[in-house]
Design a protein around this motif. Structure first.
Motif, PDB file in Angstrom:
ATOM      1  N   CYS A  24      45.108  11.622 -35.413  1.00 46.18           N
ATOM      2  CA  CYS A  24      43.859  10.841 -35.483  1.00 46.18           C
ATOM      3  C   CYS A  24      44.118   9.349 -35.287  1.00 46.18           C
ATOM      4  O   CYS A  24      43.418   8.667 -34.534  1.00 46.18           O
ATOM      5  CB  CYS A  24      43.184  11.090 -36.824  1.00 46.18           C
ATOM      6  N   PHE A  25      45.172   8.841 -35.955  1.00 47.77           N
ATOM      7  CA  PHE A  25      45.482   7.414 -35.810  1.00 47.77           C
ATOM      8  C   PHE A  25      45.903   7.092 -34.383  1.00 47.77           C
ATOM      9  O   PHE A  25      45.498   6.062 -33.819  1.00 47.77           O
ATOM     10  CB  PHE A  25      46.576   7.007 -36.788  1.00 47.77           C
ATOM     11  N   CYS A  28      42.777   7.035 -32.293  1.00 48.82           N
ATOM     12  CA  CYS A  28      41.908   5.869 -32.574  1.00 48.82           C
ATOM     13  C   CYS A  28      42.527   4.568 -32.071  1.00 48.82           C
ATOM     14  O   CYS A  28      41.835   3.710 -31.516  1.00 48.82           O
ATOM     15  CB  CYS A  28      41.642   5.792 -34.081  1.00 48.82           C
ATOM     16  N   LEU A 179      43.166   2.023 -37.557  1.00 45.66           N
ATOM     17  CA  LEU A 179      43.442   2.523 -38.913  1.00 45.66           C
ATOM     18  C   LEU A 179      42.155   2.744 -39.696  1.00 45.66           C
ATOM     19  O   LEU A 179      41.985   3.774 -40.366  1.00 45.66           O
ATOM     20  CB  LEU A 179      44.339   1.504 -39.642  1.00 45.66           C
ATOM     21  N   THR A 182      40.369   5.753 -38.391  1.00 45.90           N
ATOM     22  CA  THR A 182      41.093   6.957 -38.838  1.00 45.90           C
ATOM     23  C   THR A 182      40.712   7.314 -40.261  1.00 45.90           C
ATOM     24  O   THR A 182      40.460   8.493 -40.602  1.00 45.90           O
ATOM     25  CB  THR A 182      42.605   6.724 -38.731  1.00 45.90           C
TER      26      THR A 182
END
Length: 807
Positions: A24-25, A28, A179, A182
Motif C-alpha cells: 500500500c505504501f 501510494c 504515508l 497509506t
C-alpha cells in the motif's frame, strides 16, 4: 475500537498484514510521484499521467485489500468470487483517478477536500465491493456505525494526504502524502473488518472454482508489483529526461553573458550564474525569493510578453544599484501546468553601455585633450550666461586667447610638445577662474574665457586679462625641456560690444587680432574702428589661400650682376600676386598676411619649386636665389624638401642659393644651423640676407660659413648721403674680404653707388640700376646661350635711360 484491535491481532496473519501495508505504501508513494508530474501537465500528457496514477494507486489499494483479506482467517473455509474481485479493481482504479484529477485541477483547499472525499469513497467502495466477493461457510453480519467510521477514516486520510503533499514537488512531500494515504487506506480496511461478524453455517458450500487465498495472493502481488514498478520506472525515465534537459538548458544559460531569471507568481524559480553574480547570492538563497526585492523597473506596470524595460538591480550586499535592461518571455509549452505563468527574464547589465554613453556625451561637450568645454558646449553655456546677466544685472566679458608660441613648439619639438602646451594652458586658465566664470577651447591654440562679475566689467576684465597673461607667460616643462609660453588676448564686453554670443565672439576675435598685430604678449579691448581693417585682412588671407591652391601667383626674377664687369650671373626669385580685382598686390601686404595665417610655408614651397623649374630650363647655368621664411628654415623636413625639388626639376644644387635672415636663425638656433649644414651637404649655397639689421651678425658668421653676405639696401641707398652708412658698407665689405665671403649689395640704383662698390671690391650688385624684377619669359637676353656673347644693356645706359624717363 477494541473489537478492531482484537480482529487484527487474533484473526489476521500479521506477516501478510505487513506485506499488505508495504504494498500500500509503495503504491501510494508512487501515486504521489506520478501526481506531481500530472499536476504540471496538460492535454494528452496530463491524461496519460492521470491514467497511470489511477492504475498504480487503484491497483495498490486493491492489492492491499485482498492481501489483507488473505491474511484474515475466520476459521472457516473461504473463497472469492472472480466477478466481484475484478469489479472492485475497476472501482479502485476509477475512483483513485477521479480523486487525483479533482485535486490537481486547481491548487486549493476545496479541491484537496473534494479529491480526498472521492479517494476515501472510492477506497470504501472498493473495500465493500471486494467484501461482497468474499464467500465463507456462514452468514456475515455488519455493524453500520463501524462501517461509517471506516469510511470517515479513509476520507480523512486521503484529504490529509493531499493537503500534506500539496504540489508534491519534493521527495519529502511525496513520502509524507504517501504515508498518510497509506494510513487512511489501512485504517478503512481494518476498521471495516472489525465491522463484520461471521455466523457459521455448515450448510453453506464454498464452490471449488473459487479463487484460493494462495493463488490470489500470488496473482495480486505480482500484478500490483509490476504496475508499481512500471509507474516508478515511468517517473524515473521522465525525471532523468527532465534532468538531462534541465542540465543542458542550465549549461546554456550559465554560458550566457546576460543574467537569466525564471519567475513564477512574482518569486524566483531559477536563475543562471550571471544573474547570481549580479545580485551577489548563490542560487539556493535566491529560490522562492520575491523578485521585487531585487529588481525595480522604471514603471510599476507589469512586464508584458516581448517587452523591453529598464530598471535597477540592487545587489544583496547593499552596494551601488546596477542599471539593467530587462526583456521578458513567457515560458509556457502548453503541455505542462507547472509552466503556466512562468516568465523568463533576460537581465542585461547596462553599466558598460551607460559608461560608454556618458563618455560619448562628455566628449560631445568637452575637448578630448584639455577637458575644457568645446565649441558646441561653449555656445550653450555662453547663451545661459547671457540669460543670467540679463536677468540679474551682472556684467559679462568675453576674452579670446591665442597662444603665442604654440606653432613654434609644435613645429620644432613635435605634436606631443604642442599638446603639452595646450594641456598646461588649460590648467592655468582653470586655476585663474572661479565659478560662474569658465574657460573653453575653440580648437587649435585658441581658448575662450567668459567672465561673469558683479562689479564694473571693464575694470574686472582688465584685471582678469592681466592675471591670465601673467599665468600664461611662465615656460612649460615637457620631457625635461622648457617650452616658451605666452599669449595674446582680445576682450569684448556685454552689452557694449554685442548682445549676442556671435557678436561677442567676433568682436573679441577682432581685439585679439589687434593684440597680435601690436607685438603679442598683450591684451586689447575691442574698438569698432578696427573692425573693417581686420575684416579686409581676413578677406585677403582667404583669397591668398585660394590663389596658392589655384597657382594664381607668379614669380618674377631680379638679376644680379658682377660688379667688376656688369655681367649678369644670377637672379633672385620674387613672388608677385596680380589680384583679379585689386590689381598688383605688393609683397609687403600679402607676405605678412601669409605669415599670420600659416600660409607662408605653403607659399614658400611653391616659389621654390617654380623658381627651380624655371632656372632648369635656362640654357645658361645661371644661379637662382630663393628666400626662406623663418618657419621654413626651422622645419625638420626642409633638406628633404629641397633635395626632392632638385631631383624633380633637374637643377644642379650648386646653382641654387637659399637666402636666410638673421631673425630666422634665432627661432631655434640649433635646429636652424643643423638644417643649414644639411643643405650645404647637398651642394646648395647659403646666403645671409639683410646683413647688418640683426643683433648677432658676427657670432652668426662665426658659427656658420655662409657662401655670401647681402648688405641690406637701407645702408646701400645712403652711400655718400650719410657718412655713417658709407662707413658701415665699407666695413662690411672689409669684413667679407677678411672672412673670404663674397658680398652682394642690394638696392643699387645709381652709378655713383656702383662706382663706390666697385672701388671697395664688392662682388655682386642687385637693384634697379642692374635690372627690375621681370617675368621669366622676358629674361631671354640673359638666359639664352646664343645671346651670351652679346653684352646685356650696360649699367650706364640703364642709368641714362632712367634719367631721360624721369625728365
Amino acid at each position: 475500537m477494541l473489537k478492531v484491535l482484537t480482529c487484527l491481532t487474533t484473526e489476521h496473519d500479521l506477516r501478510l498484514v505487513v506485506v499488505a501495508g508495504l504494498i500500500c505504501f509503495a503504491a501510494c508513494f508512487t501515486a504521489f510521484r506520478l501526481y506531481s508530474r500530472m499536476r504540471g501537465a496538460r492535454g494528452v500528457v496530463r491524461a496519460a499521467w492521470l491514467l497511470l496514477t489511477g492504475l498504480v494507486s487503484g491497483s495498490g489499494v486493491w492489492a492491499t485489500h485482498f492481501i489483507a483479506m488473505v491474511a484474515y482467517s475466520p476459521g472457516l473455509k473461504t473463497g472469492y468470487s472472480p466477478a466481484g474481485t475484478l469489479l472492485s479493481l475497476m472501482i479502485a482504479v476509477l475512483f483513485m483517478a477521479g480523486g487525483f484529477a479533482v485535486a490537481s485541477a486547481q491548487r486549493s483547499r476545496t479541491n484537496d477536500l473534494a479529491g480526498g472525499l472521492i479517494l476515501g469513497v472510492g477506497v470504501a467502495a472498493m473495500h465493500y465491493t471486494g467484501m461482497s466477493a468474499f464467500v465463507t461457510q456462514g452468514f456475515v453480519q455488519w455493524e453500520q456505525a463501524t462501517i461509517a467510521a471506516s469510511v470517515l477514516a479513509g476520507v480523512v486520510g486521503a484529504a490529509g494526504a493531499l493537503q500534506l503533499a500539496g504540489r508534491a514537488r519534493s521527495l519529502l512531500r511525496q513520502l509524507g502524502g504517501g504515508l498518510l494515504l497509506t494510513l487512511g487506506i489501512c485504517a478503512l480496511h481494518f476498521i471495516g473488518m472489525g465491522a463484520i461478524t461471521i455466523v457459521p453455517d455448515p450448510s453453506i458450500d464454498v464452490p471449488d472454482q473459487m479463487l484460493s487465498g494462495a493463488v490470489l495472493t500470488l496473482a495480486v502481488s505480482s500484478i500490483t508489483g509490476m504496475i508499481i514498478l512500471g509507474g516508478l520506472g515511468a517517473v524515473a525515465i521522465e525525471s532523468s529526461t527532465s534532468r538531462s534537459a534541465l542540465d543542458r538548458i542550465r549549461r546554456l544559460a550559465n554560458a550566457a553573458y546576460e543574467g537569466i531569471v525564471v519567475v513564477q507568481d512574482g518569486r524566483i524559480n531559477d536563475a543562471n550564474a550571471a544573474f547570481c553574480q549580479l545580485v551577489g547570492l548563490e542560487l539556493d538563497a535566491l529560490l522562492r525569493a520575491p523578485l521585487s526585492g531585487l529588481l525595480t523597473l522604471d514603471t510599476t506596470a507589469s512586464i508584458r510578453e516581448g517587452e523591453r524595460r529598464e530598471g535597477v538591480l540592487q545587489p544583496a550586499d547593499g552596494g551601488r544599484a546596477i542599471p539593467v535592461e530587462v526583456f521578458s518571455r513567457l515560458m509556457d509549452d502548453g503541455a505542462r501546468r507547472e509552466t503556466s505563468g512562468l516568465t523568463v527574464l533576460a537581465v542585461r547589465d547596462l553599466r558598460e553601455r551607460r559608461s560608454a554613453e556618458e563618455k560619448i556625451r562628455y566628449l560631445a561637450e568637452h575637448d578630448g585633450l584639455t577637458g575644457l568645454p568645446n565649441r558646441n558646449s561653449l555656445q550653450t553655456r555662453l547663451a545661459a550666461a547671457l540669460d543670467r546677466v540679463e536677468a540679474s544685472g551682472e556684467s559679462l566679458s568675453l576674452i579670446c586667447i591665442d597662444l603665442d608660441h604654440f606653432k613654434e613648439a609644435n613645429d620644432l619639438h613635435g605634436h606631443l610638445a604642442g599638446d603639452a602646451l595646450l594641456v598646461e594652458a588649460a590648467r592655468r586658465l582653470q586655476d585663474s577662474l572661479t565659478a560662474p566664470s569658465f574657460a573653453a577651447r575653440l580648437g587649435g591654440d585658441e581658448f575662450i574665457v567668459v567672465q561673469v562679475a558683479a562689479g564694473d566689467q571693464p575694470a574686472a576684465a582688465a584685471e582678469l586679462a592681466g592675471r591670465l597673461l601673467e599665468a600664461l607667460s611662465a615656460p612649460a616643462v615637457h620631457e625635461g625641456r622648457d617650452l616658451a609660453m605666452g599669449a595674446s588676448l582680445g576682450v569684448s564686453l556685454f552689452p557694449h560690444d554685442g548682445r549676442t554670443a556671435e557678436a561677442l565672439l567676433a568682436n573679441a576675435d577682432m581685439a585679439l587680432y589687434r593684440a597680435k598685430e601690436g607685438g603679442r604678449g598683450a591684451y586689447r579691448f575691442f574698438k569698432r574702428e578696427m573692425d573693417e581693417t581686420i575684416r579686409e585682412r581676413r578677406t585677403l588671407a582667404r583669397e591668398l589661400r585660394q590663389a596658392i591652391i589655384d597657382e594664381a601667383l607668379v614669380v618674377h626674377y631680379q638679376p644680379l650682376a658682377r660688379a667688376a664687369d656688369g655681367e649678369v650671373c644670377g637672379f633672385e626669385a620674387l613672388v608677385r600676386w596680380n589680384h583679379p580685382t585689386r590689381g598688383m598686390v605688393p609683397p609687403l601686404e600679402f607676405i605678412p598676411v601669409a605669415e599670420e595665417n600659416g600660409l607662408i610655408a605653403q607659399l614658400g614651397e611653391w616659389v621654390l619649386r617654380r623658381a627651380c623649374a624655371d632656372a632648369a630650363s635656362w640654357e645658361r647655368p645661371l644661379r637662382i636665389a630663393v628666400n626662406l621664411s623663418p618657419l621654413q628654415l626651422n622645419q625638420p623636413n626642409l633638406p628633404i624638401l629641397v633635395h626632392e625639388v632638385l631631383v624633380q626639376t633637374g637643377l644642379s644644387p650648386k646653382r641654387l642659393e637659399l637666402e636666410v635672415t638673421e631673425s630666422a636663425l634665432f627661432k631655434d638656433y640649433q635646429r636652424a644651423l643643423d638644417n643649414l649644414r644639411r643643405l650645404k651637404a647637398l651642394g646648395v649655397r647659403i646666403a645671409m640676407d639683410d646683413f647688418g639689421t640683426g643683433f648677432s651678425s658676427l657670432s652668426t658668421l662665426q658659427s656658420f660659413p655662409f657662401d655670401k653676405i647681402k648688405i641690406d639696401k637701407s645702408f646701400v641707398e645712403n652711400i655718400h648721403r650719410h657718412d655713417r652708412a658709407t662707413v658701415i658698407v665699407r666695413a662690411v665689405l672689409g669684413l667679407g674680404r677678411s672672412l673670404d665671403i663674397p658680398c652682394v649689395a642690394e638696392g643699387v640704383e645709381t652709378q655713383e653707388q656702383i662706382d663706390f662698390l666697385r672701388g671697395e671690391d664688392c662682388a655682386e650688385l642687385q637693384g634697379y640700376a642692374i635690372g627690375r624684377p621681370a617675368a621669366v619669359d622676358t629674361l631671354s637676353a640673359w638666359t639664352l646661350a646664343s645671346k651670351a656673347a652679346a653684352s646685356p644693356p650696360s649699367v650706364v645706359a640703364d642709368e641714362k635711360a632712367r634719367k631721360r624717363k624721369r625728365a
